[in-house]
Design a protein around this motif. Structure first.
Motif, short mmCIF file in Angstrom:
data_model
loop_
_atom_site.label_atom_id
_atom_site.label_comp_id
_atom_site.label_asym_id
_atom_site.label_seq_id
_atom_site.Cartn_x
_atom_site.Cartn_y
_atom_site.Cartn_z
N LYS A 89 45.53 12.53 -27.69
CA LYS A 89 44.94 13.64 -28.47
C LYS A 89 45.32 15.06 -27.22
CE LYS A 89 40.76 11.56 -30.26
NZ LYS A 89 39.21 11.39 -29.43
N ALA A 93 47.59 18.30 -28.55
CA ALA A 93 47.78 19.59 -28.79
C ALA A 93 48.52 20.54 -28.54
CB ALA A 93 46.05 19.49 -27.79
N ALA A 126 42.84 16.44 -31.59
CA ALA A 126 43.91 17.79 -31.08
C ALA A 126 44.01 19.08 -31.95
CB ALA A 126 45.51 16.99 -31.53
#
Ligand SMILES: [Zn+2]
Length: 240
Positions: A89, A93, A126
């Protein structure tokens, strides 16, 4: 439109060719409209029966050119083993912070391939995490304004459809860039789903979706939010 150099649209998918097959027409349409578009592939598709990761990388670049993408990134996660981890994630991100997309497209959450399902989940998380100030990654906090899920053949809970009549042939051209997967041999033509020609499948599907809204070809999307309407008489909906 974004107020900085960010992307207008970022499509996130598990494998190179997922975006082309499911929402390639939309991506081309946005580029036609002058929008800055990008794709983030989570894996190199190295578990595919045909071709290797080097073939797929070159093919993904060729498809990016057909779609008019401003950027294409690959996280290099293991194909068929994408895990729903915090680490993954955060990797997504980081890309979201770097490319600052106003709209993010994710696979719909109803899926057969486990990578597609995980991509939908970790991509959604994310988008939220990227906006947290204290997240332990580089870059300025940023959260996309809108997330939409791309229909993947099985779901039918569409929120809106997009006319891709003028983009459909180029969508097919983008998919054809994946010569190792969808070239002219009988085997390659049937790799997507035994017995089905990917081009027949895409054309039938886009035509069927188009019939729902009175255009030749369309692609379908789902959002989780409700749409607030000021004046129902001005809604852009056609009655057939
Ligand atoms: Zn895939």
């Amino acid at each position: 439109m974004p107020d900085d150099n960010g992307l207008d649209v970022l499509a996130i998918a598990a494998h190179p060719d997922d975006v082309e097959i499911t929402c390639g027409g939309f991506m081309i349409r946005m580029a036609d409209l002058g929008r800055r578009t990008g794709v983030l592939d989570l894996t190199a598709g190295e578990m595919g029966t045909l071709g290797d990761e080097h073939d797929r990388a070159a093919e993904a670049e060729a498809a990016a050119s057909v779609m008019g993408l401003a950027e294409r990134h690959n996280l290099g996660l293991p194909d068929s083993a994408v895990s729903e981890s915090q680490e993954n994630k955060l990797k997504i991100a980081s890309v979201i912070r770097a490319v600052r997309p106003e709209l993010v497209l994710l696979p719909h959450w109803e899926q057969r391939h486990p990578d597609h399902l995980v991509c939908s989940r970790i991509g959604y998380d994310a988008c939220f995490l990227a906006g947290l100030k204290k997240l332990p990654i580089d870059g300025e906090p940023f959260r996309p304004r809108k997330v939409a899920f791309v229909s993947y053949f099985r779901n039918a809970d569409y929120s809106f459809l997009v006319d891709i009549s003028d983009q459909f042939e180029r969508k097919c051209e983008a998919v054809a860039s994946y010569k190792s997967q969808f070239g002219q041999t009988v085997t390659a033509k049937t790799i997507f789903q035994p017995g089905l020609d990917i081009y027949d499948l895409m054309r039938t599907r886009a035509a069927q979706l188009g019939q729902l809204v009175g255009v030749a070809y369309a692609e379908a999307f789902t959002i989780k939010e409700h749409i607030l309407v000021d004046d129902p008489q001005k809604m852009p909906v056609r009655s057939l």
